[in-house]
Design a protein around this motif. Structure first.
Motif, PDB file in Angstrom:
ATOM      1  N   ASP A 274       0.911  -1.140   0.097  1.00  0.00           N
ATOM      2  CA  ASP A 274       0.171  -0.154  -0.364  1.00  0.00           C
ATOM      3  C   ASP A 274       1.080   1.103   0.300  1.00  0.00           C
ATOM      4  O   ASP A 274      -0.002   1.891  -0.463  1.00  0.00           O
ATOM      5  CB  ASP A 274      -1.107  -0.252   0.586  1.00  0.00           C
ATOM      6  CG  ASP A 274      -1.694  -1.346   1.232  1.00  0.00           C
ATOM      7  OD1 ASP A 274      -2.860  -0.929   1.089  1.00  0.00           O
ATOM      8  OD2 ASP A 274      -1.534  -2.061   2.132  1.00  0.00           O
ATOM      9  N   HIS A 296       0.686   1.295  -8.010  1.00  0.00           N
ATOM     10  CA  HIS A 296      -0.927   1.507  -7.487  1.00  0.00           C
ATOM     11  C   HIS A 296       0.132   1.860  -5.659  1.00  0.00           C
ATOM     12  O   HIS A 296      -1.594   1.645  -4.673  1.00  0.00           O
ATOM     13  CB  HIS A 296      -2.084   0.879  -7.244  1.00  0.00           C
ATOM     14  CG  HIS A 296      -2.649   1.158  -8.228  1.00  0.00           C
ATOM     15  ND1 HIS A 296      -2.759   0.573  -9.701  1.00  0.00           N
ATOM     16  CD2 HIS A 296      -3.737   1.943  -8.878  1.00  0.00           C
ATOM     17  CE1 HIS A 296      -3.689   0.888 -10.553  1.00  0.00           C
ATOM     18  NE2 HIS A 296      -4.218   1.787  -9.948  1.00  0.00           N
ATOM     19  N   ASN A 297       0.897   2.072  -5.404  1.00  0.00           N
ATOM     20  CA  ASN A 297       1.609   2.436  -3.966  1.00  0.00           C
ATOM     21  C   ASN A 297       1.383   3.886  -3.597  1.00  0.00           C
ATOM     22  O   ASN A 297       1.888   4.655  -5.009  1.00  0.00           O
ATOM     23  CB  ASN A 297       2.559   1.783  -3.818  1.00  0.00           C
ATOM     24  CG  ASN A 297       2.567   0.477  -3.833  1.00  0.00           C
ATOM     25  OD1 ASN A 297       3.595   0.051  -2.754  1.00  0.00           O
ATOM     26  ND2 ASN A 297       2.043  -0.259  -3.935  1.00  0.00           N
ATOM     27  N   ILE A 298       0.674   4.190  -2.739  1.00  0.00           N
ATOM     28  CA  ILE A 298       1.544   6.304  -2.736  1.00  0.00           C
ATOM     29  C   ILE A 298       3.034   6.394  -1.744  1.00  0.00           C
ATOM     30  O   ILE A 298       3.447   4.891  -1.406  1.00  0.00           O
ATOM     31  CB  ILE A 298       0.653   6.722  -1.434  1.00  0.00           C
ATOM     32  CG1 ILE A 298       0.603   6.213   0.018  1.00  0.00           C
ATOM     33  CG2 ILE A 298      -1.100   6.947  -1.632  1.00  0.00           C
ATOM     34  CD1 ILE A 298       0.840   7.310   1.273  1.00  0.00           C
ATOM     35  N   THR A 316      -0.182  12.194  -4.520  1.00  0.00           N
ATOM     36  CA  THR A 316       0.590  11.125  -5.089  1.00  0.00           C
ATOM     37  C   THR A 316       1.472  10.116  -3.406  1.00  0.00           C
ATOM     38  O   THR A 316       2.212   9.171  -3.755  1.00  0.00           O
ATOM     39  CB  THR A 316       1.211  10.852  -5.804  1.00  0.00           C
ATOM     40  OG1 THR A 316       2.624  11.559  -5.320  1.00  0.00           O
ATOM     41  CG2 THR A 316       0.601  11.660  -7.058  1.00  0.00           C
ATOM     42  N   GLN A 343      -7.498   5.323  -1.202  1.00  0.00           N
ATOM     43  CA  GLN A 343      -7.214   4.710  -2.762  1.00  0.00           C
ATOM     44  C   GLN A 343      -7.305   6.128  -3.065  1.00  0.00           C
ATOM     45  O   GLN A 343      -6.745   5.694  -3.975  1.00  0.00           O
ATOM     46  CB  GLN A 343      -8.738   4.084  -2.167  1.00  0.00           C
ATOM     47  CG  GLN A 343      -8.847   2.529  -1.133  1.00  0.00           C
ATOM     48  CD  GLN A 343      -8.648   1.799  -1.713  1.00  0.00           C
ATOM     49  OE1 GLN A 343      -7.558   1.415  -2.786  1.00  0.00           O
ATOM     50  NE2 GLN A 343      -8.076   0.909  -0.133  1.00  0.00           N
ATOM     51  N   LYS A 346      -3.224   6.787  -3.751  1.00  0.00           N
ATOM     52  CA  LYS A 346      -3.110   5.588  -4.190  1.00  0.00           C
ATOM     53  C   LYS A 346      -3.620   5.762  -6.750  1.00  0.00           C
ATOM     54  O   LYS A 346      -2.362   5.662  -6.760  1.00  0.00           O
ATOM     55  CB  LYS A 346      -3.560   3.706  -4.314  1.00  0.00           C
ATOM     56  CG  LYS A 346      -3.040   3.650  -2.995  1.00  0.00           C
ATOM     57  CD  LYS A 346      -3.829   1.948  -2.755  1.00  0.00           C
ATOM     58  CE  LYS A 346      -2.778   1.929  -2.023  1.00  0.00           C
ATOM     59  NZ  LYS A 346      -3.526  -0.223  -1.833  1.00  0.00           N
ATOM     60  N   GLN A 347      -4.715   6.347  -6.135  1.00  0.00           N
ATOM     61  CA  GLN A 347      -5.100   6.126  -7.926  1.00  0.00           C
ATOM     62  C   GLN A 347      -4.484   7.484  -8.093  1.00  0.00           C
ATOM     63  O   GLN A 347      -4.023   7.388  -9.669  1.00  0.00           O
ATOM     64  CB  GLN A 347      -6.161   6.453  -7.868  1.00  0.00           C
ATOM     65  CG  GLN A 347      -6.896   7.003  -9.151  1.00  0.00           C
ATOM     66  CD  GLN A 347      -6.877   5.453 -10.195  1.00  0.00           C
ATOM     67  OE1 GLN A 347      -7.358   4.465  -9.654  1.00  0.00           O
ATOM     68  NE2 GLN A 347      -6.450   5.768 -11.340  1.00  0.00           N
TER      69      GLN A 347
END
Ligand code: GMT
Length: 381
Positions: A274, A296-298, A316, A343, A346-347
């Motif tokens: 994550d 999709h990791n921050i 981000t 979420q 991540k996007q």
């Protein structure tokens, strides 16, 4: 075109980038010749357009220090002449730029051909090792003798101009990521093994050198886990790894931390993770962070070097001052305690990674190659 590439073949970012570039060029129909002392780690596919030439360094009892640079330059000469290369692209200045300069002069004298040399600066070749007085004169000379100099971020270009007397334009061509490789579905069973109770997964990947400040990852994690259920994956290996394993035991957090060592399938690890932590003292770019964003990791990184060019604070991920463990903890808790925000970010991280997709960056290198390659000798393939 027929392109020679020299780089460090092991797990460093410059070697990864050079190998991915070579693979992508080969897919485009170019003939790519890797000239390295070991098969590059990411050179794990067969492609009829890819050739690998191992640099052998014969030893002799007299040699306390076997002369790698001479062996490298000689292999470059051999490959340039016998495979009729159009261009030589070296990654990480030391010792590749000076070896390429030597090879260029020898080829010129032997055949009358003036092979263009491109040197791509990556980071510590400029900011750490290259600045050392022992190396600086040769590094400065050989960079200036390259036909083209590129840097992987604006920050690295600025740092180079600050530390060396450079007489040529430095072009910035940023690092890139293969989105198709990193934007994959997580393997559920794998996630369950790491985080059986659905804990969020934090990850760090590096070569565990001091410049990475891995201790900040461990210390911040120890703080974070006091507030939320989390797991930490430590990917890679290097001098600081045993020290960090000790620290993890000392902090009594070993049941939540896994050191998984060097991993070729990093995309599978990132797919279940994550938050990517990169608290480095300096990063010219931070390729590992970009790859994490593509998965999709921050990213919670330091604000050093070129990291702000890829990681956008509050969008981000987060940029924290170097060494500020508390700031890493606060940033992580902000998203770990607010899943909607996590979420969304991540996007946003993935969308930011799209800007650095290989398909946008590859044409820049191809354009550069064609600019410096004589039209009468250069052909695609
Ligand atoms: O320090 C490393 O991780 C390895 C090093 C290398 O050159 O192999 O990485 C540098 O080049 C990478 C690829 O361009 C960059 O993403 C890294 O930020 C850079 N490392 C540093 O500047 C410390």
């Amino acid at each position: 075109m027929k392109i020679g590439i020299s780089c460090y073949p092991t797990y460093g970012g410059s070697g990864v980038l050079a190998t991915e570039l070579g693979k992508a060029l080969a897919d485009e129909g170019h003939q790519v010749h890797f000239i390295t002392y070991q098969q590059p780690v990411r050179l794990n596919v067969f492609n009829a357009n890819i050739f690998y030439h191992e640099v052998r360094v014969p030893t002799y009892p007299l040699f306390d220090y076997p002369p790698y640079e001479i062996a490298l330059a000689s292999t470059m000469v051999d490959v340039i002449v016998n495979h009729d290369l159009d261009i030589m692209h070296v990654h990480y200045a030391i010792p590749h730029a000076s070896a390429a300069y030597m090879a260029k002069q020898i080829v010129l004298q032997q055949t009358g051909r003036n092979i263009p040399v491109i040197t791509t600066l990556h980071g510590t070749d400029i900011t750490l090792v290259g600045r050392d007085k022992t190396y600086a004169p040769v590094v400065t000379f050989s960079i200036n003798q390259s036909d083209v100099i590129t840097a992987v971020s604006q920050n690295l270009k600025d740092e180079t101009l600050k530390s060396f007397t450079i007489t040529k334009e430095i072009e910035v061509i940023t690092n890139f990521v293969d989105l198709e490789r990193f934007n994959i579905q997580a393997i559920d069973a794998f996630r369950k093994v790491i985080a059986p109770k659905g804990e969020k997964i934090l990850v760090h990947a590096s070569n565990f050198r001091k410049v990475k400040r891995v201790q900040d990852v461990v210390k911040a994690f120890a703080e974070i886990r006091q507030h939320v259920p989390v797991k930490l994956l430590m990917v890679g290996d290097g001098p600081e790894r045993p020290v960090m394993e000790d620290l993890v035991r000392e902090l009594n957090i070993d049941e939540d931390v896994r050191f998984v060592g060097k991993q070729e399938q990093i995309e599978e690890i990132l797919a279940v993770s994550d938050i990517f932590l990169l608290p480095s003292e300096y990063e010219s770019f931070g390729l590992a962070a970009l790859e994490a964003m593509a998965a999709h990791n921050i990213v919670i990184s330091s604000n050093a070097g070129g990291l702000p060019e890829i990681n956008i604070h509050g969008k981000t991920g987060y940029l924290t001052p170097v060494g500020d463990v508390e700031a890493i903890k606060v940033a992580a808790l902000e998203v770990l305690q607010d899943d909607k925000k996590l979420q969304q970010m991540k996007q946003a991280a993935f969308e930011q990674a799209q800007k650095f997709d290989i398909h946008h960056i590859l044409p820049k290198y191809e354009e550069l190659y064609s600019r410096y390659c004589r039209m009468d000798v250069c052909s695609k393939a």
